[in-house]
Scaffold this active site. Structure first.
Site, PDB file in Angstrom:
ATOM      1  N   LYS A  99      46.488  32.244  40.602  1.00  0.00           N
ATOM      2  CA  LYS A  99      44.964  32.320  41.037  1.00  0.00           C
ATOM      3  C   LYS A  99      44.629  32.207  42.279  1.00  0.00           C
ATOM      4  O   LYS A  99      43.366  32.184  42.750  1.00  0.00           O
ATOM      5  CB  LYS A  99      43.995  31.291  40.270  1.00  0.00           C
ATOM      6  CG  LYS A  99      44.135  31.253  38.576  1.00  0.00           C
ATOM      7  CD  LYS A  99      44.376  32.738  37.992  1.00  0.00           C
ATOM      8  CE  LYS A  99      43.418  33.624  38.024  1.00  0.00           C
ATOM      9  NZ  LYS A  99      43.857  35.044  37.378  1.00  0.00           N
ATOM     10  N   TYR A 292      37.830  44.420  47.899  1.00  0.00           N
ATOM     11  CA  TYR A 292      38.854  45.379  48.496  1.00  0.00           C
ATOM     12  C   TYR A 292      39.737  45.975  47.490  1.00  0.00           C
ATOM     13  O   TYR A 292      40.065  45.623  46.831  1.00  0.00           O
ATOM     14  CB  TYR A 292      39.502  44.662  49.715  1.00  0.00           C
ATOM     15  CG  TYR A 292      38.487  44.495  50.726  1.00  0.00           C
ATOM     16  CD1 TYR A 292      38.576  45.872  51.819  1.00  0.00           C
ATOM     17  CD2 TYR A 292      37.911  43.394  51.060  1.00  0.00           C
ATOM     18  CE1 TYR A 292      37.702  45.744  52.871  1.00  0.00           C
ATOM     19  CE2 TYR A 292      37.010  43.384  52.259  1.00  0.00           C
ATOM     20  CZ  TYR A 292      36.991  44.560  53.166  1.00  0.00           C
ATOM     21  OH  TYR A 292      36.206  44.268  54.245  1.00  0.00           O
ATOM     22  N   HIS A 312      33.206  33.313  37.194  1.00  0.00           N
ATOM     23  CA  HIS A 312      33.700  31.846  36.796  1.00  0.00           C
ATOM     24  C   HIS A 312      31.938  31.087  36.137  1.00  0.00           C
ATOM     25  O   HIS A 312      31.045  31.649  36.172  1.00  0.00           O
ATOM     26  CB  HIS A 312      33.551  31.060  38.068  1.00  0.00           C
ATOM     27  CG  HIS A 312      35.069  31.579  38.894  1.00  0.00           C
ATOM     28  ND1 HIS A 312      35.413  30.772  39.872  1.00  0.00           N
ATOM     29  CD2 HIS A 312      35.832  32.499  38.490  1.00  0.00           C
ATOM     30  CE1 HIS A 312      36.500  31.333  40.510  1.00  0.00           C
ATOM     31  NE2 HIS A 312      36.658  32.501  39.576  1.00  0.00           N
TER      32      HIS A 312
HETATM   33  P1  A3P Z   1      39.142  35.057  40.140  1.00  0.00           P
HETATM   34  O1  A3P Z   1      39.344  35.793  38.939  1.00  0.00           O
HETATM   35  O2  A3P Z   1      38.992  33.614  40.248  1.00  0.00           O
HETATM   36  O3  A3P Z   1      38.029  35.713  41.170  1.00  0.00           O
HETATM   37  P2  A3P Z   1      45.984  35.867  40.894  1.00  0.00           P
HETATM   38  O4  A3P Z   1      46.379  37.269  41.225  1.00  0.00           O
HETATM   39  O5  A3P Z   1      46.821  34.877  41.704  1.00  0.00           O
HETATM   40  O6  A3P Z   1      45.968  35.536  39.421  1.00  0.00           O
HETATM   41  O7  A3P Z   1      44.668  35.584  41.776  1.00  0.00           O
HETATM   42  C1  A3P Z   1      43.605  36.006  41.101  1.00  0.00           C
HETATM   43  C2  A3P Z   1      42.449  35.977  42.215  1.00  0.00           C
HETATM   44  O8  A3P Z   1      42.769  37.103  43.358  1.00  0.00           O
HETATM   45  C3  A3P Z   1      41.079  36.428  41.598  1.00  0.00           C
HETATM   46  O9  A3P Z   1      40.344  35.130  41.178  1.00  0.00           O
HETATM   47  C4  A3P Z   1      40.446  37.034  42.753  1.00  0.00           C
HETATM   48  O10 A3P Z   1      39.400  36.270  43.485  1.00  0.00           O
HETATM   49  C5  A3P Z   1      41.537  37.205  43.851  1.00  0.00           C
HETATM   50  N1  A3P Z   1      41.455  38.465  44.689  1.00  0.00           N
HETATM   51  C6  A3P Z   1      41.787  38.556  45.935  1.00  0.00           C
HETATM   52  N2  A3P Z   1      41.702  39.578  46.363  1.00  0.00           N
HETATM   53  C7  A3P Z   1      41.358  40.389  45.446  1.00  0.00           C
HETATM   54  C8  A3P Z   1      41.104  42.002  45.202  1.00  0.00           C
HETATM   55  N3  A3P Z   1      41.240  42.829  46.306  1.00  0.00           N
HETATM   56  N4  A3P Z   1      40.770  42.522  43.900  1.00  0.00           N
HETATM   57  C9  A3P Z   1      40.821  41.572  43.061  1.00  0.00           C
HETATM   58  N5  A3P Z   1      40.855  40.223  42.947  1.00  0.00           N
HETATM   59  C10 A3P Z   1      41.284  39.703  44.147  1.00  0.00           C
END
Ligand code: A3P
Length: 345
Positions: A99, A292, A312
């Site tokens: 995450k 993005y 969240h």
């Molecule tokens: P949230 O769902 O809490 O917002 P992982 O890929 O390690 O599971 O992490 C998920 C998180 O990546 C998401 O957490 C989101 O906030 C973050 N994130 C960062 N850049 C992103 C992007 N360009 N598009 C979507 N999520 C992104």
């Protein structure tokens, strides 16, 4: 007789026509697949300060296109081999944190022409059953790439799994390790949100975050709760440091990757000794998604799946304060060890 000849001619024309249409369709599909697969960044000069060899982008585009055809079964193994594509063990791994933005980081790095991502999480080092299959099994899970390119995989469970550092060390003691972190309390809530969604999908009830994060008997932070434990980054990092020097790690600020991805990606390019090729053109803000998204070229762009960027649940502010206070000393230690201060509360 004349009628027979005309019928024969008609049949011939039909065959030729179908062949022409077929070829045209193939070419259109091929160009389409190239557009979907190719990074936009042009390759000029040499790769990296360490004198990696040149390779022409056009050839790369062709090969990736060819590979796509191969996967679809339209091209032979021989053709692929002919073009020097190999399945390489990763030279860099995104080891976590769950995450933290691991998927976004991997996808964004894949915009670089010298980077080839393993699309799936392989879970080789953290899963005993997979690990028992051996390193060749792992290598075969990797995408095809040029020898000059670097393969990157991500499996966020690696960061918190006891056995992983030693296992990765045994494969390659000089591998580069990427850790993407977010403000620990936000990350814990994001972790909870993901699990909650899974429970809801199965029509199961689940505790509120507050109930899991705070021990009801002591009113202290519940360190047995996995989402809390995972956010104590320094504890996990210390285990890794028994095997790898800190210089082999690069910390990515996951909060900044959300709001301002390019500078974070440029730091990773530097760490991986890659020439800067990811540009602002490759990243555009999508107001509907609130994140993005990636632009490969004029035709092909993509945003991450809806499972990334969940809303969240609201959490009691006093619980947030308590958690932040709890994480504070661990964060200080993390900054100290890594040399990267992240200004978390
Ligand atoms: P949230 O769902 O809490 O917002 P992982 O890929 O390690 O599971 O992490 C998920 C998180 O990546 C998401 O957490 C989101 O906030 C973050 N994130 C960062 N850049 C992103 C992007 N360009 N598009 C979507 N999520 C992104």
């Amino acid at each position: 007789m004349l009628f027979k000849q005309q019928a024969w001619l008609r049949q011939k024309l039909l065959v030729l026509g179908s062949l022409a249409v077929g070829s045209l369709l193939y070419l259109v599909a091929r160009v389409g697949s190239l557009d979907r697969l190719q990074p936009i960044c042009p390759i000029e000069g040499r790769f990296g300060a360490r004198g990696q060899a040149d390779f022409p982008l056009r050839a790369l585009q062709f090969k990736r296109g060819l590979l796509h055809e191969f996967r679809k079964g339209n091209s032979s193994k021989e053709q692929v081999r002919l073009h020097d594509l190999v399945q390489q063990l990763p030279k860099a791994i995104i080891i976590g944190v769950r995450k933290g933005g691991t998927r976004a980081l991997l996808e964004m790095l894949n915009l670089h022409p010298a980077v080839v991502k393993a699309s799936q999480e392989i879970h080789f080092f953290d899963n005993d059953e997979n690990y028992a299959k051996g390193i060749e099994w792992y290598r075969k899970k990797m995408p095809f790439s040029y020898p000059q390119q670097i393969t990157i995989e991500k499996s966020p469970a690696y960061f918190i799994t006891e056995e992983v550092p030693e296992r990765i060390y045994k494969m390659n003691s000089s591998i580069k390790l990427l850790i993407i972190v977010r403000e620990p309390t936000t990350r814990a809530i994001s972790d909870y949100t993901q699990v909650l969604e899974g429970k809801e999908r199965k029509n199961k009830t689940y505790y509120k975050f507050e109930k899991l994060a705070i021990d009801p008997n002591t009113c202290e932070v519940n360190t047995k709760y996995k989402a809390v434990r995972t956010s104590i980054y320094t504890k996990h990092l210390e285990r890794w440091l028994k095997y790898f020097p800190i210089e082999q790690f690069h910390i990515v600020d996951g909060d900044r990757l959300i709001t301002e991805p390019l500078p974070e990606l440029q730091l990773v390019e530097k760490f991986l000794n890659l020439p800067p090729r990811i540009s602002q053109y490759n990243l555009y803000f999508n107001a509907t998604r609130g994140f993005y998204c990636l632009r490969f070229n004029i035709i092909f762009n993509k945003c991450l799946a809806g499972s990334k960027g969940r809303i969240h649940p609201e959490v009691d502010p006093s619980v947030i304060t308590k958690l932040r206070k709890f994480f504070h000393p661990f964060n200080q230690k993390f900054y100290q060890i890594t040399g990267r201060t992240l200004n978390w509360p």
